[in-house]
Scaffold this active site. Structure first.
Site, PDB file in Angstrom:
ATOM      1  N   GLU A 149       0.827  -1.206   0.000  1.00 52.07           N
ATOM      2  CA  GLU A 149       0.000   0.000   0.000  1.00 52.07           C
ATOM      3  C   GLU A 149       0.863   1.258   0.000  1.00 52.07           C
ATOM      4  O   GLU A 149       1.820   1.370   0.761  1.00 52.07           O
ATOM      5  CB  GLU A 149      -0.904   0.016   1.243  1.00 52.07           C
ATOM      6  CG  GLU A 149      -1.841   1.227   1.287  1.00 52.07           C
ATOM      7  CD  GLU A 149      -2.667   1.289   2.561  1.00 52.07           C
ATOM      8  OE1 GLU A 149      -3.516   2.184   2.668  1.00 52.07           O
ATOM      9  OE2 GLU A 149      -2.455   0.446   3.464  1.00 52.07           O
ATOM     10  N   GLU A 247     -11.821   2.897   2.790  1.00 59.20           N
ATOM     11  CA  GLU A 247     -11.065   3.012   4.032  1.00 59.20           C
ATOM     12  C   GLU A 247     -11.194   4.463   4.482  1.00 59.20           C
ATOM     13  O   GLU A 247     -10.282   5.271   4.321  1.00 59.20           O
ATOM     14  CB  GLU A 247      -9.604   2.602   3.801  1.00 59.20           C
ATOM     15  CG  GLU A 247      -8.862   2.346   5.095  1.00 59.20           C
ATOM     16  CD  GLU A 247      -7.449   1.848   4.878  1.00 59.20           C
ATOM     17  OE1 GLU A 247      -7.123   0.759   5.381  1.00 59.20           O
ATOM     18  OE2 GLU A 247      -6.670   2.563   4.213  1.00 59.20           O
TER      19      GLU A 247
END
Length: 267
Positions: A149, A247
């Protein structure tokens, strides 16, 4: 492991981070609400949860943090990352979770890097690439996919090494193995880089999952400056049919936030 059925109202599989919505509820109840509303679920540090209870919740998991501690770019940290990644795999199996998330270094409880980097040297790049090759070996042996990520340094994660999407794309593409993909977080990329549609286009062959939140504030799509409807159309036109994970914090009512997310990615 598999992603389970796709969301019927979107060309993408939609998932929601259980750490960030329905915060007044215990995590198992959050997972049940997310599932009832038709989404898959993401969790962060698995060591903070009772895994059996999560497995019995009925949730379909999209991703989880795939290590406990460690870092990519120094010898001791790399060994720690590999060992804790190995510990994460049985948990992923128990949850039937297909993707295990990594960062350039472990993050503390405030999201700050455990190993800070004022600069990333050539030697660190080479070590990070070597560590990720070993991660790809592990993923292939165990039948799981690790995803790296990108983060942002300006707001949430200052001095995190390999934070930019350009960095994670360079590393993942140089390893070029099926068990190592990108978790392309467009919230972080907007803060650090921008030009999101072109970024998605260049990263497309290496994307394992895309995560979203709006800027500023890290709340649901529609609360800030990112035109997620346009990004959704572009991703559909590119042929992306994978997971989009929200998220993000809810700006108000949680169910309304999830509805806005679904609407943004229904194209």
């Amino acid at each position: 492991m598999n992603d389970g059925p796709s969301n019927t109202s979107s060309p993408f599989t939609l998932a929601v981070c259980a750490e960030m919505v329905f915060k007044s509820l215990p995590v198992v109840d959050r997972l049940k609400r997310i599932t009832e509303l038709g989404f898959q679920a993401e969790i962060w540090d698995w060591t903070k949860h009772e895994i059996g209870a999560l497995a019995r919740s009925g949730a379909v998991f999209s991703s989880m943090t795939g290590y406990v501690s460690g870092t990519l770019a120094d010898d001791e940290g790399a060994e720690e990352l590999l060992q804790t990644a190995k510990l994460s795999i049985p948990v992923a199996r128990q949850l039937n979770c297909p993707r295990l998330n990594l960062h350039g270094t472990g993050l503390d409880g405030n999201g700050l890097p455990v190993v800070k980097a004022d600069q990333v040297t050539g030697a660190m790049w080479l070590k990070a690439r070597d560590t990720l090759k070993r991660i790809a070996d592990l993923g292939e042996q165990e039948g799981v996919t690790f995803v790296l990520e990108n983060l942002n340094q300006a707001v949430d994660h200052p001095k995190t090494p390999f934070a930019k999407a350009e960095d994670t794309l360079a590393l993942v593409s140089s390893v070029n193995r099926p068990a190592l993909k990108l978790n392309l977080d467009l919230y972080h990329a907007q803060i650090g880089e921008g030009n999101l549609i072109e970024l998605c286009r260049r990263a497309l062959p290496f994307i394992g999952e895309i995560q979203v939140a709006d800027v500023p504030g890290r709340m649901e799509p529609g609360t800030g400056e990112i035109n997620y409807k346009a990004i959704a159309r572009a991703l559909k036109d590119m042929g992306y049919r994978g997971t989009i994970g929200m998220e993000a914090w809810a700006s108000g009512d949680d169910e309304t936030a999830l509805a806005r997310f679904r609407d943004a990615f229904t194209v």
